[in-house]
Scaffold this motif. Structure first.
Motif, short mmCIF file in Angstrom:
data_model
loop_
_atom_site.label_atom_id
_atom_site.label_comp_id
_atom_site.label_asym_id
_atom_site.label_seq_id
_atom_site.Cartn_x
_atom_site.Cartn_y
_atom_site.Cartn_z
N VAL A 1 14.28 9.17 8.94
CA VAL A 1 13.15 10.02 9.31
C VAL A 1 12.27 10.30 8.09
O VAL A 1 11.04 10.19 8.16
CB VAL A 1 13.66 11.34 9.93
CG1 VAL A 1 12.52 12.33 10.05
CG2 VAL A 1 14.27 11.08 11.29
N LEU A 2 12.91 10.62 6.96
CA LEU A 2 12.13 10.88 5.74
C LEU A 2 11.32 9.66 5.35
O LEU A 2 10.16 9.75 4.97
CB LEU A 2 13.06 11.29 4.60
CG LEU A 2 13.53 12.74 4.65
CD1 LEU A 2 14.48 13.03 3.51
CD2 LEU A 2 12.34 13.67 4.62
N PHE A 3 11.96 8.49 5.45
CA PHE A 3 11.27 7.25 5.13
C PHE A 3 10.04 7.06 6.02
O PHE A 3 8.95 6.71 5.54
CB PHE A 3 12.24 6.08 5.30
CG PHE A 3 11.60 4.73 5.11
CD1 PHE A 3 11.27 4.29 3.84
CD2 PHE A 3 11.33 3.92 6.19
CE1 PHE A 3 10.68 3.06 3.66
CE2 PHE A 3 10.74 2.69 6.02
CZ PHE A 3 10.42 2.26 4.75
N LEU A 4 10.21 7.35 7.31
CA LEU A 4 9.10 7.19 8.24
C LEU A 4 7.96 8.15 7.89
O LEU A 4 6.79 7.77 7.93
CB LEU A 4 9.57 7.44 9.67
CG LEU A 4 10.37 6.32 10.30
CD1 LEU A 4 10.75 6.67 11.72
CD2 LEU A 4 9.58 5.02 10.29
N ILE A 5 8.34 9.39 7.53
CA ILE A 5 7.29 10.35 7.18
C ILE A 5 6.54 9.89 5.93
O ILE A 5 5.31 9.98 5.86
CB ILE A 5 7.92 11.75 6.96
CG1 ILE A 5 8.41 12.29 8.31
CG2 ILE A 5 6.90 12.71 6.37
CD1 ILE A 5 9.09 13.62 8.22
N ALA A 6 7.29 9.36 4.95
CA ALA A 6 6.65 8.85 3.75
C ALA A 6 5.68 7.73 4.10
O ALA A 6 4.53 7.70 3.63
CB ALA A 6 7.71 8.37 2.77
N VAL A 7 6.14 6.79 4.96
CA VAL A 7 5.27 5.70 5.38
C VAL A 7 4.02 6.24 6.05
O VAL A 7 2.90 5.77 5.82
CB VAL A 7 6.03 4.75 6.34
CG1 VAL A 7 5.06 3.78 6.98
CG2 VAL A 7 7.10 4.01 5.59
N TRP A 8 4.23 7.29 6.85
CA TRP A 8 3.12 7.89 7.57
C TRP A 8 2.08 8.44 6.58
O TRP A 8 0.87 8.18 6.74
CB TRP A 8 3.67 9.01 8.45
CG TRP A 8 2.68 9.60 9.40
CD1 TRP A 8 1.33 9.46 9.37
CD2 TRP A 8 2.98 10.41 10.52
NE1 TRP A 8 0.76 10.15 10.39
CE2 TRP A 8 1.75 10.74 11.11
CE3 TRP A 8 4.17 10.91 11.08
CZ2 TRP A 8 1.67 11.54 12.25
CZ3 TRP A 8 4.07 11.70 12.20
CH2 TRP A 8 2.85 12.01 12.78
N TYR A 9 2.54 9.15 5.55
CA TYR A 9 1.59 9.70 4.57
C TYR A 9 0.81 8.59 3.88
O TYR A 9 -0.41 8.65 3.75
CB TYR A 9 2.33 10.55 3.53
CG TYR A 9 2.40 12.01 3.91
CD1 TYR A 9 1.25 12.78 3.90
CD2 TYR A 9 3.60 12.59 4.28
CE1 TYR A 9 1.30 14.12 4.26
CE2 TYR A 9 3.67 13.92 4.64
CZ TYR A 9 2.51 14.69 4.63
OH TYR A 9 2.56 15.99 5.00
N VAL A 10 1.55 7.55 3.47
CA VAL A 10 0.87 6.44 2.79
C VAL A 10 -0.16 5.81 3.72
O VAL A 10 -1.31 5.55 3.34
CB VAL A 10 1.90 5.39 2.32
CG1 VAL A 10 1.19 4.17 1.77
CG2 VAL A 10 2.82 6.01 1.29
#
Lengths: 294, 289
Positions: A18-27
């Motif tokens: 989930v954290l990885f997905l959120i990071a991808v989302w921000y980028v």
């Protein structure tokens, strides 16, 4: 074999992803929203620094992809800061959709169970109905949704019921298939036992077939409740409905309010999760009453 | 009210019902007669529904704006074949097939990629299950904004809708081979790759085809609903929403008939391929799909 640990086998992997997905989302938000910022800067005749660019992409009015915190702020704003009866409150819209979902789900589940009982007890129904029950799902019912609603409105049935009927159509199918399987799940040896007790067909049904179909029923109910939410949302799309999550989606897409779309999406996701969870809880409660050990 | 039409329809219904009851009670000597009977029963049921529909519409004089009779829909369908064909090309051939292939392919590839990492599997599987329960169709307006009105945005919606069922099913399918069989492959000194191709993929086919079948319906729905949010002036979803607005309900039904036919044929093709590929599976061997 090691015992399952909640932290190591559940929380850690899931939260990592989930954290990885959120990071991808921000980028992704930065990259997708950057062209707009560059345009504005170019029009103003200035160069924009990278740090400003990144900060601005997170706070646009109508971003291509809103940053997660914008969506959460919008959800907070439209749920907690508005009166529940207000047309701007997301809770109000969610309730409209939820009521249609629950009505449709109720009718669909009841219809599905009735059909399954008929199919199990009558060979002619089994042979003639079952193929059509399956074929009925290859028809993209969601595509017919607008027409069903327009037609029902013309007959004078408006409001909740037309949407609920679309949910019904979608949700009866998993229930029929699951219940037919479940009602047929008692083994021959058990049916023979009932036979030696001289049990009537009704007794066999209530004491053997019905209890043994419970796990199947609840598994299909989980699918059914999720799909009937989809039905209710799509049922709100084409008629230009004024209220409901589907209407929020449509209005958002007309006026380019991306944040509003994402907020409605998240609300729908939360609703689906809660509904599936409630059915899951009911499932384990019933199984416990029936004496199953986890 | 038109009594003869209504009475005729009801009479046909009762006769067909009686015939069906009689047919399922028969014990046929020859195999062909038995299988013919098995096909006749549902077909007769379908015809009965059409006849009842026609009879009720004519009998009660229901205006065609509300519910057109099947004969009227058929006429409309035959008369507007070029339009329907153009819509079919736009929605089915361009959006659905491309999106279906991309979405299923991606789901399959990702499942194979995360196969070697239990950590990623534990993280992705619950999420995949969760997403499968969500109203994914809601991303349609966003995709239309990102990828424009033409078929590319519909492909994106279909990809998102079909990806997760495929991922979840493939991962659980790859876990379907038992320890005994895997140990056997180990004693043969088979590499991971060989085990995958010779043991685990074949064992996973039933699961993968399950996802392919679910996705065949999902893909069509996704493409049609995405067209409600904006499309060039062609496409099944576009036609349905505009003709509803113009109260041309018979055209809408004709479009629905095409969609139903396409959907059933798509599902049927996948099911046929499944029979050919997983011929060894008990559910196929006993002759019941």
């Amino acid at each position: 074999m090691r015992a399952e640990s909640l932290l190591r086998d559940k929380l850690l992997p899931i939260s990592t992803v989930v954290l990885f997905l959120i990071a991808v989302w921000y980028v992704a938000a930065v990259f997708l929203n950057a062209p707009f910022e560059r345009d504005t800067a170019a029009r103003a005749g200035t160069e924009i620094a990278i740090s400003d660019l990144v900060r601005n992409t997170m706070a646009q009015e109508r971003p291509v992809l809103p940053a997660p915190h914008q969506v959460i702020a919008e959800i907070w704003d439209t749920t907690a800061n508005k009166a529940i009866t207000s047309k701007r409150s997301l809770v109000y819209h969610a309730w409209i959709t939820l009521s249609a979902t629950l009505l449709g789900f109720g009718i669909g589940a009841a219809l599905g169970i009735l059909l399954a009982v008929g199919i199990v007890h009558n060979r002619a129904m089994d042979r003639s109905l079952m193929p059509w029950v399956i074929a009925s799902q290859t028809i993209p019912i969601l595509a017919i949704a607008p027409m069903i609603i327009v037609v029902l409105n013309a007959v004078g049935i408006a409001g909740l019921l037309p949407k609920a009927l679309i949910s019904t159509y979608l949700s009866f199918f998993p229930v029929v298939v699951g219940m037919v399987k479940g009602l047929r799940s008692p083994e021959t040896i058990q049916l023979d036992l009932m036979h030696t007790y001289n049990a009537s067909q009704a007794q066999t049904f209530w004491k053997l077939r019905w209890p043994s179909s419970m796990p199947y029923l609840f598994t299909s109910l989980k699918v059914a409740v999720a799909i009937s939410l989809v039905g209710a949302i799509v049922g709100e799309l084409p008629t230009g409905a004024v209220a409901g999550l589907g209407a929020r989606l449509l209005a958002g897409s007309y006026y380019g309010q991306t944040v509003q779309i994402w907020a409605a999406l998240f609300m729908a996701a939360a609703l689906a999760a809660v509904l599936v969870m409630i059915v899951g809880l009911a499932h384990s409660a019933v199984l416990r009453r029936m004496g199953a050990r986890p | 009210m038109n009594f003869p039409a209504l009475a005729g329809a009801i009479l046909f219904w009762l006769l067909a019902w009686a015939l069906n009851e009689w047919l399922v009670r028969q014990r046929f000597q020859s195999r062909t007669a038995a299988s013919a009977a098995r096909f006749t029963v549902p077909i007769l049921f379908g015809i009965t529904i059409l006849v009842l529909w026609e009879g009720i519409v004519r009998g009660f004089g229901i205006p065609s704006v509300l519910l057109p009779a099947p004969s009227m829909i058929w006429q409309r369908l035959v008369n507007s074949l070029p339009t329907l064909a153009a819509d079919f090309r736009q929605t089915f051939l361009k959006s659905v097939l491309t999106g279906y292939a991309l979405g299923c392919g991606l789901g399959f590839l990702v499942a194979i990629l995360i196969d070697r990492s239990p950590f990623l599997q534990k993280g992705l599987l619950p999420l995949g299950n969760f997403v499968s329960a969500l109203p994914v169709i809601g991303v349609a307006p966003i995709m239309v904004m990102w990828f424009g009105f033409d078929w590319q945005s519909k492909v994106a919606v279909v990809v998102i809708m079909t990806f997760f069922p495929m991922l979840v099913n493939t991962v659980s399918g790859l876990a379907a081979a038992s320890h005994m069989e895997r140990d056997l492959m180990r004693t043969y000194a088979a590499s991971w790759w060989q085990t995958l191709v010779k043991l685990r993929l074949p064992a996973a086919w039933p699961f993968i085809f399950n996802a392919l079948k679910i996705n065949s319906t999902l893909a069509l729905i996704g493409a049609i609903v995405a067209e409600f949010f904006g499309t060039p002036i062609v496409g099944m979803g576009f036609r349905i929403s505009t003709e509803v607005g113009r109260m041309n309900v018979d055209m809408v039904w004709a479009e629905i008939a095409v969609a139903a036919l396409a959907g059933s044929a798509f599902y049927g093709v996948v099911a046929l391929v499944e029979r050919a590929v997983t011929f060894w599976h008990p559910s196929i061997r006993s002759g019941r799909a």
